[in-house]
Design an enzyme around this catalytic site. Structure first.
Site, mmCIF file in Angstrom:
data_model
loop_
_atom_site.group_PDB
_atom_site.id
_atom_site.type_symbol
_atom_site.label_atom_id
_atom_site.label_comp_id
_atom_site.label_asym_id
_atom_site.label_seq_id
_atom_site.Cartn_x
_atom_site.Cartn_y
_atom_site.Cartn_z
ATOM 1 N N CYS A 120 66.124 105.455 34.797
ATOM 2 C CA CYS A 120 67.257 105.683 35.706
ATOM 3 C C CYS A 120 67.270 107.093 36.299
ATOM 4 O O CYS A 120 68.018 107.356 37.247
ATOM 5 C CB CYS A 120 68.569 105.391 34.991
ATOM 6 S SG CYS A 120 68.693 103.660 34.514
ATOM 7 N N HIS A 262 74.214 109.149 38.718
ATOM 8 C CA HIS A 262 73.634 107.826 38.489
ATOM 9 C C HIS A 262 74.748 106.862 38.088
ATOM 10 O O HIS A 262 75.529 107.151 37.168
ATOM 11 C CB HIS A 262 72.574 107.927 37.387
ATOM 12 C CG HIS A 262 72.199 106.610 36.802
ATOM 13 N ND1 HIS A 262 71.838 105.531 37.586
ATOM 14 C CD2 HIS A 262 72.150 106.176 35.517
ATOM 15 C CE1 HIS A 262 71.580 104.490 36.798
ATOM 16 N NE2 HIS A 262 71.768 104.861 35.539
ATOM 17 N N ASN A 292 74.644 98.960 37.987
ATOM 18 C CA ASN A 292 73.642 99.981 37.668
ATOM 19 C C ASN A 292 72.299 99.504 38.221
ATOM 20 O O ASN A 292 71.734 98.522 37.725
ATOM 21 C CB ASN A 292 73.589 100.159 36.148
ATOM 22 C CG ASN A 292 72.570 101.192 35.696
ATOM 23 O OD1 ASN A 292 71.644 101.523 36.416
ATOM 24 N ND2 ASN A 292 72.754 101.686 34.483
HETATM 25 O O1 UT7 Z 1 71.423 103.550 33.052
HETATM 26 C C1 UT7 Z 1 70.904 104.149 31.898
HETATM 27 C C2 UT7 Z 1 71.993 104.713 31.052
HETATM 28 N N1 UT7 Z 1 72.908 103.674 30.664
HETATM 29 C C3 UT7 Z 1 74.072 104.004 30.176
HETATM 30 O O2 UT7 Z 1 74.360 105.179 30.091
HETATM 31 C C4 UT7 Z 1 74.956 102.912 29.695
HETATM 32 C C5 UT7 Z 1 75.702 103.395 28.488
HETATM 33 N N2 UT7 Z 1 76.502 102.397 27.779
HETATM 34 C C6 UT7 Z 1 77.472 101.657 28.331
HETATM 35 O O3 UT7 Z 1 77.676 101.628 29.533
HETATM 36 C C7 UT7 Z 1 78.377 100.910 27.393
HETATM 37 O O4 UT7 Z 1 78.063 101.292 26.087
HETATM 38 C C8 UT7 Z 1 78.268 99.361 27.511
HETATM 39 C C9 UT7 Z 1 78.904 98.898 28.811
HETATM 40 C C10 UT7 Z 1 76.814 98.937 27.439
HETATM 41 C C11 UT7 Z 1 79.031 98.732 26.378
HETATM 42 O O5 UT7 Z 1 80.387 99.160 26.394
HETATM 43 P P1 UT7 Z 1 81.098 99.752 25.090
HETATM 44 O O6 UT7 Z 1 82.490 99.986 25.445
HETATM 45 O O7 UT7 Z 1 80.267 100.913 24.618
HETATM 46 O O8 UT7 Z 1 81.008 98.553 24.095
HETATM 47 P P2 UT7 Z 1 80.277 98.476 22.671
HETATM 48 O O9 UT7 Z 1 78.814 98.357 22.846
HETATM 49 O O10 UT7 Z 1 80.805 99.554 21.799
HETATM 50 O O11 UT7 Z 1 80.833 97.098 22.158
HETATM 51 C C12 UT7 Z 1 82.233 96.901 21.909
HETATM 52 C C13 UT7 Z 1 82.476 95.419 21.744
HETATM 53 C C14 UT7 Z 1 81.474 94.759 20.798
HETATM 54 O O12 UT7 Z 1 82.142 93.788 20.054
HETATM 55 P P3 UT7 Z 1 82.614 94.087 18.555
HETATM 56 O O13 UT7 Z 1 81.380 94.468 17.789
HETATM 57 O O14 UT7 Z 1 83.596 95.230 18.670
HETATM 58 O O15 UT7 Z 1 83.216 92.800 18.123
HETATM 59 C C15 UT7 Z 1 80.507 94.102 21.749
HETATM 60 O O16 UT7 Z 1 79.883 92.979 21.173
HETATM 61 O O17 UT7 Z 1 82.330 94.780 23.002
HETATM 62 C C16 UT7 Z 1 81.443 93.687 22.854
HETATM 63 N N3 UT7 Z 1 80.782 93.443 24.129
HETATM 64 C C17 UT7 Z 1 81.296 92.652 25.061
HETATM 65 N N4 UT7 Z 1 82.414 91.909 25.092
HETATM 66 C C18 UT7 Z 1 82.649 91.184 26.202
HETATM 67 C C19 UT7 Z 1 79.625 93.995 24.577
HETATM 68 N N5 UT7 Z 1 79.372 93.520 25.820
HETATM 69 C C20 UT7 Z 1 80.386 92.675 26.122
HETATM 70 C C21 UT7 Z 1 80.696 91.901 27.255
HETATM 71 N N6 UT7 Z 1 81.833 91.161 27.248
HETATM 72 N N7 UT7 Z 1 79.880 91.862 28.342
#
Ligand code: UT7
Length: 341
Positions: A120, A262, A292
């Site tokens: 990225c 980005h 993204n």
């Molecule tokens: O481009 C290169 C660089 N990329 C980035 O910098 C991206 C960085 N990360 C992110 O944007 C975020 O971490 C994500 C969007 C990928 C995830 O969001 P988050 O708020 O960090 O969620 P998380 O991974 O901490 O997950 C929280 C909960 C989990 O459930 P439990 O374990 O709390 O029950 C996930 O399974 O959200 C769940 N989850 C979802 N729920 C509904 C993860 N994806 C989804 C989804 N819909 N699409």
């Protein structure tokens, strides 16, 4: 490494054209909700994304790059570039590089052409590489393209990544000019931390897996990201690199007219702008419409903002990116008088 460290007498790369392209097919959150365990509310509130573009079957990164690159050349007018630098995470094939084919299809056959692999952060790395070709006298005009068909490596069943990524490309043309002109590239700040390469990766398909003699494990051909950890590093690295580039340019946060980060996640964008003390209304964003788009993210954002008028000639522009590698970067420049195509 800072481009500003190059000898004062050396020619400086100046942006003189910009173009972008996204595939026609739009995938909305509702489309994803129909096949994934997710909701429109979750995607919007956790990422800021409402829709993204996706390549149709059979379309490759080079197809996006040819469109964006061709538009940037129209925007620039001028003589044909003698080098093409393509930043991509999703080359058409593992070998050879995609850039030579793109150059040939755009009508720049014979030009130097190579790929840059910095996920990225690819656009900022390619911008630095293209600027270096000009500063060293190796090239007089360079077409810098950043293109990713990211949806081709995302696991369609992984709700953690499938909701975020989309496809798209952007490109700028660099010409040889003076350091004090609008559009002059720099300072540029780049960095990496390979100790954390496992945060964002496609495990299979490279020499590590091939030399093992073993087939790829289940799902290893797909892109995987440890989202929460990546989020934290993204905010830290983009904030620090932005600060360094702004300081090298002699700018305070209040001097930054437009901030182009980005488009990784809407919450990351807000956090970085807040960390830097840049007012939210100066931060450009198109993540709601395109998600993204990997390497293509920044030039696609700049082209759309320039076309819509939210980025205008004379704006002091600060850019920053972060992604797999880990690799990150930031760059400062005064936006030139160019028409986006
Ligand atoms: O481009 C290169 C660089 N990329 C980035 O910098 C991206 C960085 N990360 C992110 O944007 C975020 O971490 C994500 C969007 C990928 C995830 O969001 P988050 O708020 O960090 O969620 P998380 O991974 O901490 O997950 C929280 C909960 C989990 O459930 P439990 O374990 O709390 O029950 C996930 O399974 O959200 C769940 N989850 C979802 N729920 C509904 C993860 N994806 C989804 C989804 N819909 N699409």
């Amino acid at each position: 490494m800072t481009a500003s460290g190059l000898a004062a007498a050396a020619p400086t790369a100046v942006i003189c054209g910009i173009g972008a392209h996204v595939p026609d097919r739009v995938v909305t959150n509702r489309d994803l909700v129909a096949r994934l365990d997710t909701t429109d509310e979750w995607i919007r509130s956790r990422t800021g994304i409402a829709s993204r573009h996706m390549v149709p079957p059979g379309t490759a990164t080079s197809d996006l790059a040819v469109e964006a690159g061709g538009r940037a050349l129209v925007s620039a007018g001028g003589p044909p570039p003698d080098a093409v630098v393509l930043a991509t995470t999703t080359p058409d094939r593992p070998c050879p590089a995609t850039a030579p084919e793109v150059a040939a299809r755009i009508g720049l056959g014979g030009a130097a052409a190579f790929d840059v692999s910095a996920v990225c952060s690819g656009f900022l790395y390619a911008l630095a590489a293209g600027s270096g070709l000009i500063a060293s006298g190796t090239a007089r005009q360079v077409l810098v393209i950043a293109a990713d068909a990211f949806t081709t490596i995302v696991d369609p069943a992984d709700r953690g990544t499938a909701v975020i990524f989309g496809d798209g490309a952007g490109a700028v043309v660099l010409r040889s000019g003076r350091r004090d002109e609008p559009g002059a590239v720099g300072p540029v700040v780049l960095g990496s931390d390979g100790r954390l390469s496992g945060l964002i990766e496609v495990r299979a398909g490279g020499s590590r897996q091939r030399s093992s003699g073993l087939p790829a494990g289940p799902g290893e051909e797909y892109f995987r990201m440890r989202g929460r950890e990546t989020f934290r590093h993204a905010v830290e690295r983009m904030s620090a690199a932005s600060r360094e580039a702004a300081r090298a340019a002699g700018w305070r946060p209040a001097d930054v007219d437009r901030f182009a980060a980005h488009q990784a996640n809407g919450r990351i964008l807000s956090a970085v702008a807040a960390e830097l003390g840049i007012p939210a209304e100066r931060a450009l964003s198109n993540i709601e419409r395109v998600g993204n788009t990997g390497a293509g993210s920044i030039p696609l954002l700049l082209a759309q903002a320039a076309a819509e008028g939210s980025l205008a000639a004379g704006h002091r522009l600060l850019m920053t990116a972060f992604g797999g590698g880990l690799a990150w970067g930031a760059a400062a420049l005064v936006w030139p008088d160019v028409k986006a195509c």
